[in-house]
Design a protein around this motif. Structure first.
Motif, PDB file in Angstrom:
ATOM      1  N   MET A 179      10.404  12.511 -39.010  1.00 59.29           N
ATOM      2  CA  MET A 179      10.651  11.196 -38.470  1.00 59.29           C
ATOM      3  C   MET A 179      10.875  11.320 -36.973  1.00 59.29           C
ATOM      4  N   PRO A 180      10.208  10.498 -36.184  1.00 58.47           N
ATOM      5  CA  PRO A 180      10.507  10.527 -34.758  1.00 58.47           C
ATOM      6  C   PRO A 180      11.983  10.218 -34.540  1.00 58.47           C
ATOM      7  N   LEU A 181      12.599  10.974 -33.660  1.00 55.62           N
ATOM      8  CA  LEU A 181      14.037  10.843 -33.483  1.00 55.62           C
ATOM      9  C   LEU A 181      14.470   9.480 -32.979  1.00 55.62           C
ATOM     10  N   GLY A 182      13.645   8.813 -32.170  1.00 56.18           N
ATOM     11  CA  GLY A 182      14.002   7.492 -31.681  1.00 56.18           C
ATOM     12  C   GLY A 182      14.151   6.461 -32.786  1.00 56.18           C
ATOM     13  N   ASP A 221      16.168  14.741 -28.511  1.00 54.84           N
ATOM     14  CA  ASP A 221      15.104  14.344 -27.599  1.00 54.84           C
ATOM     15  C   ASP A 221      13.807  14.296 -28.391  1.00 54.84           C
ATOM     16  N   GLY A 222      12.893  13.474 -27.956  1.00 49.14           N
ATOM     17  CA  GLY A 222      11.582  13.420 -28.593  1.00 49.14           C
ATOM     18  C   GLY A 222      11.420  12.262 -29.549  1.00 49.14           C
ATOM     19  N   GLY A 223      10.174  11.882 -29.740  1.00 46.14           N
ATOM     20  CA  GLY A 223       9.841  10.860 -30.711  1.00 46.14           C
ATOM     21  C   GLY A 223      10.014   9.435 -30.240  1.00 46.14           C
ATOM     22  N   ARG A 224      10.306   9.220 -28.988  1.00 42.39           N
ATOM     23  CA  ARG A 224      10.506   7.857 -28.501  1.00 42.39           C
ATOM     24  C   ARG A 224       9.204   7.197 -28.063  1.00 42.39           C
ATOM     25  N   SER A 225       8.154   7.980 -27.914  1.00 34.83           N
ATOM     26  CA  SER A 225       6.857   7.418 -27.561  1.00 34.83           C
ATOM     27  C   SER A 225       5.764   8.217 -28.261  1.00 34.83           C
ATOM     28  N   LEU A 226       4.586   7.634 -28.332  1.00 30.94           N
ATOM     29  CA  LEU A 226       3.463   8.290 -28.991  1.00 30.94           C
ATOM     30  C   LEU A 226       2.896   9.398 -28.112  1.00 30.94           C
ATOM     31  N   THR A 227       2.481  10.468 -28.755  1.00 29.75           N
ATOM     32  CA  THR A 227       1.766  11.519 -28.033  1.00 29.75           C
ATOM     33  C   THR A 227       0.300  11.106 -27.909  1.00 29.75           C
ATOM     34  N   ARG A 284      -2.201  12.625 -29.130  1.00 30.24           N
ATOM     35  CA  ARG A 284      -2.818  12.817 -30.450  1.00 30.24           C
ATOM     36  C   ARG A 284      -2.551  11.607 -31.351  1.00 30.24           C
ATOM     37  N   GLU A 285      -1.309  11.127 -31.369  1.00 26.71           N
ATOM     38  CA  GLU A 285      -0.975   9.974 -32.204  1.00 26.71           C
ATOM     39  C   GLU A 285      -1.672   8.706 -31.705  1.00 26.71           C
ATOM     40  N   ALA A 286      -1.686   8.516 -30.402  1.00 27.89           N
ATOM     41  CA  ALA A 286      -2.343   7.343 -29.832  1.00 27.89           C
ATOM     42  C   ALA A 286      -3.829   7.337 -30.162  1.00 27.89           C
ATOM     43  N   SER A 287      -4.480   8.476 -30.041  1.00 19.97           N
ATOM     44  CA  SER A 287      -5.906   8.576 -30.362  1.00 19.97           C
ATOM     45  C   SER A 287      -6.164   8.258 -31.825  1.00 19.97           C
ATOM     46  N   PHE A 288      -5.313   8.767 -32.689  1.00 23.46           N
ATOM     47  CA  PHE A 288      -5.441   8.508 -34.123  1.00 23.46           C
ATOM     48  C   PHE A 288      -5.363   7.009 -34.399  1.00 23.46           C
ATOM     49  N   LEU A 289      -4.363   6.336 -33.831  1.00 25.90           N
ATOM     50  CA  LEU A 289      -4.190   4.907 -34.067  1.00 25.90           C
ATOM     51  C   LEU A 289      -5.312   4.078 -33.462  1.00 25.90           C
ATOM     52  N   GLU A 290      -5.770   4.466 -32.284  1.00 25.43           N
ATOM     53  CA  GLU A 290      -6.856   3.734 -31.627  1.00 25.43           C
ATOM     54  C   GLU A 290      -8.153   3.795 -32.422  1.00 25.43           C
TER      55      GLU A 290
END
Length: 66
Positions: A1-4, A36-42, A44-50
């Motif tokens: 789970m993203p920490l944010g 720290d981490g998980g508050r925004s898309l990487t 890789r994640e952004a490309s997957f969703l797009e």
């Protein structure tokens, strides 16, 4: 789970259940002020969703957040 997401998902009621059921220690690092981490898309994640036509979120918290 993203920490944010822990700030949204772990409401006081959820945290009380974690304590009651003995799993609070497992989630302690997700709630730590030092996390720290998980508050925004990487990238890789952004490309997957797009590349998708749509996405689905399967749950909603007691405060109405998916």
């Amino acid at each position: 789970m993203p920490l944010g997401v822990a700030d949204i998902a772990f409401t006081p009621t959820v945290r009380a259940e974690q304590e009651r059921l003995g799993s609070a220690a497992l989630y302690a690092s997700a709630l730590s002020p030092d996390r720290d981490g998980g508050r925004s898309l990487t990238e890789r994640e952004a490309s997957f969703l797009e590349a998708r036509d749509g996405v689905f979120q399967a749950t909603v918290s007691e405060t109405g957040w998916p």
